[in-house]
Motif scaffolding. Structure first.
Motif, PDB file in Angstrom:
ATOM      1  N   LEU A  20       0.837  -1.192   0.000  1.00 59.28           N
ATOM      2  CA  LEU A  20       0.000   0.000   0.000  1.00 59.28           C
ATOM      3  C   LEU A  20       0.876   1.248   0.000  1.00 59.28           C
ATOM      4  O   LEU A  20       1.923   1.272   0.646  1.00 59.28           O
ATOM      5  N   SER A  21       0.419   2.265  -0.696  1.00 60.10           N
ATOM      6  CA  SER A  21       1.107   3.548  -0.725  1.00 60.10           C
ATOM      7  C   SER A  21       0.177   4.635  -0.210  1.00 60.10           C
ATOM      8  O   SER A  21      -1.034   4.566  -0.378  1.00 60.10           O
ATOM      9  N   CYS A  22       0.768   5.634   0.404  1.00 63.20           N
ATOM     10  CA  CYS A  22       0.028   6.811   0.850  1.00 63.20           C
ATOM     11  C   CYS A  22       0.813   8.031   0.387  1.00 63.20           C
ATOM     12  O   CYS A  22       1.901   8.299   0.896  1.00 63.20           O
ATOM     13  N   ALA A  23       0.263   8.741  -0.573  1.00 68.37           N
ATOM     14  CA  ALA A  23       0.908   9.931  -1.108  1.00 68.37           C
ATOM     15  C   ALA A  23       0.332  11.162  -0.433  1.00 68.37           C
ATOM     16  O   ALA A  23      -0.891  11.318  -0.341  1.00 68.37           O
ATOM     17  N   ALA A  24       1.208  12.031   0.039  1.00 71.90           N
ATOM     18  CA  ALA A  24       0.785  13.233   0.749  1.00 71.90           C
ATOM     19  C   ALA A  24       1.088  14.483  -0.055  1.00 71.90           C
ATOM     20  O   ALA A  24       2.084  14.546  -0.771  1.00 71.90           O
ATOM     21  N   SER A  25       0.241  15.465   0.087  1.00 69.09           N
ATOM     22  CA  SER A  25       0.473  16.755  -0.556  1.00 69.09           C
ATOM     23  C   SER A  25      -0.059  17.852   0.355  1.00 69.09           C
ATOM     24  O   SER A  25      -0.863  17.600   1.256  1.00 69.09           O
ATOM     25  N   GLY A  26       0.401  19.053   0.124  1.00 71.53           N
ATOM     26  CA  GLY A  26      -0.095  20.174   0.892  1.00 71.53           C
ATOM     27  C   GLY A  26       0.975  20.805   1.757  1.00 71.53           C
ATOM     28  O   GLY A  26       1.539  21.824   1.385  1.00 71.53           O
ATOM     29  N   ARG A  27       1.248  20.229   2.883  1.00 65.52           N
ATOM     30  CA  ARG A  27       2.227  20.778   3.805  1.00 65.52           C
ATOM     31  C   ARG A  27       3.477  19.918   3.839  1.00 65.52           C
ATOM     32  O   ARG A  27       3.567  18.900   3.179  1.00 65.52           O
ATOM     33  N   THR A  28       4.447  20.346   4.615  1.00 62.69           N
ATOM     34  CA  THR A  28       5.712  19.632   4.712  1.00 62.69           C
ATOM     35  C   THR A  28       5.490  18.266   5.333  1.00 62.69           C
ATOM     36  O   THR A  28       5.130  18.143   6.488  1.00 62.69           O
ATOM     37  N   PHE A  29       5.709  17.237   4.533  1.00 63.35           N
ATOM     38  CA  PHE A  29       5.420  15.863   4.951  1.00 63.35           C
ATOM     39  C   PHE A  29       6.243  15.464   6.157  1.00 63.35           C
ATOM     40  O   PHE A  29       5.777  14.733   7.016  1.00 63.35           O
ATOM     41  N   ASN A  30       7.479  15.969   6.252  1.00 59.78           N
ATOM     42  CA  ASN A  30       8.324  15.482   7.326  1.00 59.78           C
ATOM     43  C   ASN A  30       8.050  16.152   8.663  1.00 59.78           C
ATOM     44  O   ASN A  30       8.799  15.981   9.596  1.00 59.78           O
ATOM     45  N   SER A  31       6.930  16.869   8.773  1.00 63.13           N
ATOM     46  CA  SER A  31       6.503  17.369  10.074  1.00 63.13           C
ATOM     47  C   SER A  31       5.355  16.550  10.633  1.00 63.13           C
ATOM     48  O   SER A  31       4.750  16.925  11.634  1.00 63.13           O
ATOM     49  N   TYR A  32       5.070  15.429   9.975  1.00 65.18           N
ATOM     50  CA  TYR A  32       3.893  14.656  10.336  1.00 65.18           C
ATOM     51  C   TYR A  32       4.271  13.217  10.668  1.00 65.18           C
ATOM     52  O   TYR A  32       4.935  12.543   9.889  1.00 65.18           O
ATOM     53  N   ALA A  33       3.807  12.763  11.843  1.00 63.58           N
ATOM     54  CA  ALA A  33       3.832  11.344  12.122  1.00 63.58           C
ATOM     55  C   ALA A  33       2.676  10.700  11.352  1.00 63.58           C
ATOM     56  O   ALA A  33       1.650  11.339  11.121  1.00 63.58           O
ATOM     57  N   MET A  34       2.876   9.467  10.944  1.00 60.66           N
ATOM     58  CA  MET A  34       1.912   8.819  10.064  1.00 60.66           C
ATOM     59  C   MET A  34       1.476   7.478  10.638  1.00 60.66           C
ATOM     60  O   MET A  34       2.209   6.840  11.398  1.00 60.66           O
ATOM     61  N   GLY A  35       0.304   7.047  10.186  1.00 64.02           N
ATOM     62  CA  GLY A  35      -0.177   5.745  10.639  1.00 64.02           C
ATOM     63  C   GLY A  35      -1.051   5.083   9.599  1.00 64.02           C
ATOM     64  O   GLY A  35      -1.543   5.729   8.668  1.00 64.02           O
ATOM     65  N   TRP A  36      -1.190   3.776   9.750  1.00 66.15           N
ATOM     66  CA  TRP A  36      -2.134   2.975   8.959  1.00 66.15           C
ATOM     67  C   TRP A  36      -3.172   2.382   9.900  1.00 66.15           C
ATOM     68  O   TRP A  36      -2.820   1.847  10.961  1.00 66.15           O
ATOM     69  N   PHE A  37      -4.419   2.465   9.483  1.00 67.52           N
ATOM     70  CA  PHE A  37      -5.532   1.885  10.219  1.00 67.52           C
ATOM     71  C   PHE A  37      -6.367   1.078   9.244  1.00 67.52           C
ATOM     72  O   PHE A  37      -6.294   1.284   8.030  1.00 67.52           O
ATOM     73  N   ARG A  38      -7.165   0.159   9.763  1.00 66.54           N
ATOM     74  CA  ARG A  38      -8.051  -0.610   8.897  1.00 66.54           C
ATOM     75  C   ARG A  38      -9.402  -0.761   9.566  1.00 66.54           C
ATOM     76  O   ARG A  38      -9.511  -0.707  10.784  1.00 66.54           O
ATOM     77  N   GLN A  39     -10.399  -0.974   8.725  1.00 66.61           N
ATOM     78  CA  GLN A  39     -11.759  -1.088   9.236  1.00 66.61           C
ATOM     79  C   GLN A  39     -12.537  -2.092   8.415  1.00 66.61           C
ATOM     80  O   GLN A  39     -12.426  -2.116   7.179  1.00 66.61           O
ATOM     81  N   THR A  40     -13.321  -2.916   9.093  1.00 64.06           N
ATOM     82  CA  THR A  40     -14.233  -3.837   8.441  1.00 64.06           C
ATOM     83  C   THR A  40     -15.653  -3.492   8.881  1.00 64.06           C
ATOM     84  O   THR A  40     -15.844  -2.877   9.939  1.00 64.06           O
ATOM     85  N   PRO A  41     -16.646  -3.870   8.088  1.00 59.67           N
ATOM     86  CA  PRO A  41     -18.039  -3.513   8.424  1.00 59.67           C
ATOM     87  C   PRO A  41     -18.421  -3.974   9.820  1.00 59.67           C
ATOM     88  O   PRO A  41     -18.159  -5.116  10.209  1.00 59.67           O
ATOM     89  N   GLY A  42     -19.025  -3.068  10.565  1.00 61.16           N
ATOM     90  CA  GLY A  42     -19.502  -3.394  11.895  1.00 61.16           C
ATOM     91  C   GLY A  42     -18.458  -3.325  12.986  1.00 61.16           C
ATOM     92  O   GLY A  42     -18.771  -3.561  14.156  1.00 61.16           O
ATOM     93  N   LYS A  43     -17.228  -2.990  12.606  1.00 59.64           N
ATOM     94  CA  LYS A  43     -16.151  -2.906  13.593  1.00 59.64           C
ATOM     95  C   LYS A  43     -15.567  -1.505  13.619  1.00 59.64           C
ATOM     96  O   LYS A  43     -15.639  -0.761  12.648  1.00 59.64           O
ATOM     97  N   GLU A  44     -14.942  -1.190  14.744  1.00 63.12           N
ATOM     98  CA  GLU A  44     -14.277   0.097  14.858  1.00 63.12           C
ATOM     99  C   GLU A  44     -12.981   0.082  14.051  1.00 63.12           C
ATOM    100  O   GLU A  44     -12.409  -0.973  13.775  1.00 63.12           O
ATOM    101  N   ARG A  45     -12.536   1.284  13.711  1.00 65.14           N
ATOM    102  CA  ARG A  45     -11.266   1.401  13.004  1.00 65.14           C
ATOM    103  C   ARG A  45     -10.143   0.908  13.916  1.00 65.14           C
ATOM    104  O   ARG A  45     -10.067   1.283  15.081  1.00 65.14           O
ATOM    105  N   GLU A  46      -9.269   0.081  13.358  1.00 67.19           N
ATOM    106  CA  GLU A  46      -8.229  -0.610  14.124  1.00 67.19           C
ATOM    107  C   GLU A  46      -6.847  -0.094  13.731  1.00 67.19           C
ATOM    108  O   GLU A  46      -6.539   0.042  12.534  1.00 67.19           O
ATOM    109  N   PHE A  47      -6.019   0.149  14.735  1.00 65.98           N
ATOM    110  CA  PHE A  47      -4.631   0.523  14.487  1.00 65.98           C
ATOM    111  C   PHE A  47      -3.881  -0.641  13.852  1.00 65.98           C
ATOM    112  O   PHE A  47      -4.022  -1.793  14.279  1.00 65.98           O
TER     113      PHE A  47
END
Length: 127
Positions: A20-47
């Motif tokens: 998976l790729s996540c492309a960022a635009s807008g502000r300086t990317f290296n000032s941001y900590a990043m994360g991946w989360f996932r979600q399935t129907p009926g469940k909360e978003r999971e780290f």
């Protein structure tokens, strides 16, 4: 303001791999900590995984340790999640997220801490 766009999802058989790729635009990317989360129907978003803005600190949910690898390239404004040995329980919509921080090593497991989110990419693992 940061805009995030995920890509790389798809349908794969159990045991397969996806990147998976996540492309960022807008502000300086290296000032941001990043994360991946996932979600399935009926469940909360999971780290799933997180990485500090300098790339020197990272964390994974126990269920993906040894199978997933998070990485980033600040010069390319891109973060990746390499997923191997995929299992049906990895199925879900995967979201990348960003949070502004001045802490080089900050990483966050709590989705409430993230301000910016992508639209998500579907990952389906068949058994």
């Amino acid at each position: 303001q940061v805009q995030l766009v995920e890509s790389g999802g798809g349908l794969v058989q159990a045991g397969g791999s996806l990147r998976l790729s996540c492309a960022a635009s807008g502000r300086t990317f290296n000032s941001y900590a990043m994360g991946w989360f996932r979600q399935t129907p009926g469940k909360e978003r999971e780290f799933v995984a997180a990485i500090s803005w300098n790339g020197g600190n990272f964390e994974y949910v126990d269920s993906v340790k040894g199978r997933f690898t998070i990485s980033r390239d600040n010069a390319k404004n891109t973060m990746w999640l390499q997923m191997s040995s995929l299992k049906p329980e990895d199925t879900g919509v995967y979201y990348c997220a960003a949070i502004y921080t001045r802490d080089y090593f900050y990483i966050g497991r709590n989705s409430d801490n993230y301000k910016y989110w992508g639209q998500g990419t579907q990952v389906t693992v068949s058994s």
